[in-house]
Design a protein around this motif. Structure first.
Motif: not given
Ligand SMILES: [Zn+2]
Length: 352
Positions: A140, A142, A168, A221, A223-224, A227, A253-254
């Protein structure tokens, strides 16, 4: 193995420097590594007017910093991130990163928080194999997982990611790079750039390493919004990315509801070993995922109740965090992360 390295400094602050390694110059022979080193460094710097560079050198692999790699299954290695938030460590090395060795090449799963961490991962990989780093999979967008990617790209890796990752990452890139500069010494982040994937996964994709395959799976969607998980098919080792946290409090965060849906399914079906994005691996899906499921379920219930009671967001957050407090044992950074999660959950559930 010899690696081409040089000192790079900020053009605007020449005393702030860090070491750059250019993996494309790797050679078993020092003289060969040095041949053309000057031109390589010039080319690399030409694309980065914010940096100035010192003289290139070629150093033995053993003399350069490397991440510690642990072999968790035959030919599958992990460097374990510190179980902490990015703010709490000096280098941002908090995510678990994976290395899968096949007959024809290497696949890397996540590249770390910075160019420096990507370089230290590259040096570590070169301690176990000379095979080409053919693939990098980003679980993802991050920063602790994605910002070391350019090193792998320069080493020749094709970068794979969820189809929603480019948008993103592009939206957050500037903020992520600013955060690195705010949190860490320049030696930890100089030369870090955001790079975009070469191959996007819509549903599933397969990567072949000659004698073993990796199945990539893009999820709705959770965690984000981007993913992606990786299953190493022969060994049944499942890399969950941040869809699973252990020890470090999970960050929403998702979509909280989307994440609970993911947890309710059997996404790691058949796995012999599951590697979370943060925390230690476990052979048992239920043991690894249950604490997170309980926590996220309780978060959804508390947020729903706060919305039903008509509490405004500012009053809802402390009420939600308070209600979750009995679950805090075993979760690092619980209070701060849960306050952020409470905001996210309330905002999501408000319109349910
Ligand atoms: Zn994450």
């Amino acid at each position: 193995m010899y690696h081409l390295v040089f000192q790079a400094c900020l053009a605007a602050a020449p005393a702030q420097c860090g070491q750059i390694l250019l993996p494309a110059a790797d050679s078993p022979d020092r003289a060969e590594c040095l041949a053309g080193a000057g031109a390589r460094v010039r080319d690399w710097l030409a694309a980065r007017p914010d940096l100035s560079g010192g003289d290139p050198d070629c150093r033995a692999n053993a003399d350069l910093p490397a991440l510690p790699l642990e072999e968790i299954a035959p030919g599958i290695w992990v460097t374990w991130g510190a179980e902490a938030q990015m703010e709490e460590v000096a280098d941002g090395h908090i995510a678990n990163l994976g290395v899968v060795l096949g007959r024809d090449g290497v696949a890397v799963i996540d590249a770390g928080v910075s160019r420096a961490q990507g370089q230290a991962l590259h040096v570590a990989i070169r301690r176990i194999t000379d095979l080409p780093v053919a693939h990098l999979v980003l679980t993802h967008m991050h920063p602790d997982h994605a910002l070391g990617a350019e090193v792998m790209a320069e080493a020749g890796a094709r970068i794979h990611a969820h189809h929603a990752l480019p948008d993103a990452l592009a939206a957050r890139a500037e903020g992520y790079l600013d955060a690195l500069a705010r949190l860490y010494d320049p030696g930890e982040w100089i030369g870090t750039r955001v790079v975009m994937p070469d191959a996007l996964v819509r549903d599933r994709a397969r990567i072949g390493l000659g004698d073993r395959d990796l199945t990539l799976r893009a999820w709705p969607t959770a965690h984000t919004d981007n993913d992606l998980t990786v299953m190493v098919e022969d060994a049944r080792v499942f890399f969950a990315g941040d869809l699973l946290f252990s020890g470090l409090t999970p960050v929403v965060d998702g979509s909280l509801l989307g994440w609970l849906d993911w947890l309710r399914g059997d996404p790691a079906a058949g796995a012999a070993l599951i590697v979370p994005g943060h925390g230690r691996a476990d052979a048992d899906w239920t043991r690894l995922s249950d604490p997170q499921r309980r926590l996220l379920k309780a978060l959804a219930e508390a947020a729903r109740d706060a919305v039903a009671q008509g509490l405004p967001l500012s009053r809802a957050v402390p009420v939600i965090v308070d209600r979750l407090n009995p679950l805090k044992d075993g979760w690092h950074a619980f209070g701060e992360t849960m306050a952020r999660n409470a905001t996210a959950a309330y905002t999501e559930l408000e319109w349910e």
